[in-house]
Design an enzyme around this catalytic site. Structure first.
Site, PDB file in Angstrom:
ATOM      1  N   ARG A   1      20.124  53.239  69.712  1.00 54.98           N
ATOM      2  CA  ARG A   1      21.577  53.440  69.528  1.00 54.98           C
ATOM      3  C   ARG A   1      21.981  54.775  70.111  1.00 54.98           C
ATOM      4  NH1 ARG A   1      22.790  57.054  65.402  1.00 54.98           N
ATOM      5  NH2 ARG A   1      21.136  57.509  63.896  1.00 54.98           N
TER       6      ARG A   1
ATOM      7  N   HIS B   1      -6.082  57.343  87.643  1.00 54.14           N
ATOM      8  CA  HIS B   1      -7.139  56.514  88.231  1.00 54.14           C
ATOM      9  C   HIS B   1      -6.545  55.205  88.747  1.00 54.14           C
ATOM     10  CE1 HIS B   1      -9.923  59.355  86.556  1.00 54.14           C
ATOM     11  NE2 HIS B   1      -9.514  59.096  85.338  1.00 54.14           N
TER      12      HIS B   1
ATOM     13  N   LYS C   1      12.639  52.121  74.063  1.00 56.89           N
ATOM     14  CA  LYS C   1      13.932  51.549  74.449  1.00 56.89           C
ATOM     15  C   LYS C   1      15.037  52.186  73.618  1.00 56.89           C
ATOM     16  CE  LYS C   1      11.947  47.065  75.720  1.00 56.89           C
ATOM     17  NZ  LYS C   1      11.931  45.614  75.455  1.00 56.89           N
TER      18      LYS C   1
ATOM     19  N   ALA D   1       8.989  59.042  66.743  1.00 59.59           N
ATOM     20  CA  ALA D   1       7.544  59.252  66.636  1.00 59.59           C
ATOM     21  C   ALA D   1       6.765  58.012  67.074  1.00 59.59           C
ATOM     22  CB  ALA D   1       7.174  59.607  65.203  1.00 59.59           C
TER      23      ALA D   1
ATOM     24  N   ASN E   1       4.630  71.906  68.984  1.00 62.06           N
ATOM     25  CA  ASN E   1       3.625  71.871  67.929  1.00 62.06           C
ATOM     26  C   ASN E   1       2.432  71.045  68.415  1.00 62.06           C
ATOM     27  OD1 ASN E   1       2.131  71.719  65.620  1.00 62.06           O
ATOM     28  ND2 ASN E   1       3.756  70.879  64.342  1.00 62.06           N
TER      29      ASN E   1
END
Length: 206
Positions: A203, A122, A200, A180, A92
């Site tokens: 769980r 860069h 990170k 997200a 999407n």
């Protein structure tokens, strides 16, 4: 009568635009069965206009989509890169800037505004950036690999949430979920939920 003529002109314009775009698309990538043909789209053919590709390799086989993929995507593939996407993948409004090799497994979901960017692009050196600015002005883009980075590999059954950024030299294991807004800078193992900047493991997912 006027509205009727406007509608005819619009349909004619869209048809010719689609015809040209489809021809260009198939010259720059390989697509599997039922590409962008989900029933959710009112006009399956028109959905192809949301697949935008710049393929600097000159080889359409360097970008391959599997069967039953439904994608809205903007791809820039540089001269030495490759992109392989598995079957049943949904994207999407995904943006890809690939200099190396991107491999995406099957049955993956990508939320809105995900970015896959596998090159650092860069250098930190101001002298090198000075040179790059002049190179871009005369040549238009920077050669692959010039500023580092590396391959991106995403396993099967992965869900990438909205606004996630994934950089080069990263692997995301099968079955994992990236929350997200995360930025993935290091590899993520299989079957975990990862989140944060940098991402990170939060769980495991049973």
């Amino acid at each position: 009568m006027f509205k009727y003529l406007i509608e005819i002109i619009r349909k004619y314009y869209n048809y010719n635009n689609l015809k040209t775009h489809k021809k260009f698309l198939l010259q720059n990538c390989v697509v599997g069965e039922n590409f962008c043909k989900s029933p959710v789209y009112k006009n399956n053919e028109m959905q192809l206009l949301n697949v935008k590709i710049v393929n600097k390799t000159g080889d359409k086989n360097k970008i391959k989509f599997g069967s039953h993929c439904n994608v809205t995507v903007n791809i820039f593939l540089n001269t030495k890169g490759s992109i392989t996407v598995g079957d049943y993948v949904y994207m999407n409004s995904v943006h890809m800037r690939i200099d190396h090799n991107l491999k995406i497994g099957s049955h993956c979901l990508f939320g809105p505004n995900v970015k896959l960017w596998d090159t650092k692009n860069h250098p930190l050196s101001s002298a090198e950036r000075h040179r790059q600015c002049e190179y871009i002005a005369h040549h238009g883009f920077i050669d692959s690999y010039e500023a580092g980075g590396g391959d991106i590999t995403i396993g099967d059954d992965v869900w990438i949430g909205m606004d996630v950024i994934i950089i080069g030299e990263v692997k995301i294991g099968k079955g994992s979920v990236i929350a997200a807004g995360s930025i993935v800078t290091k590899s993520i193992p299989e079957n975990v939920l990862a989140a944060g900047v940098p991402a990170k493991v939060i769980r495991r997912i049973d």
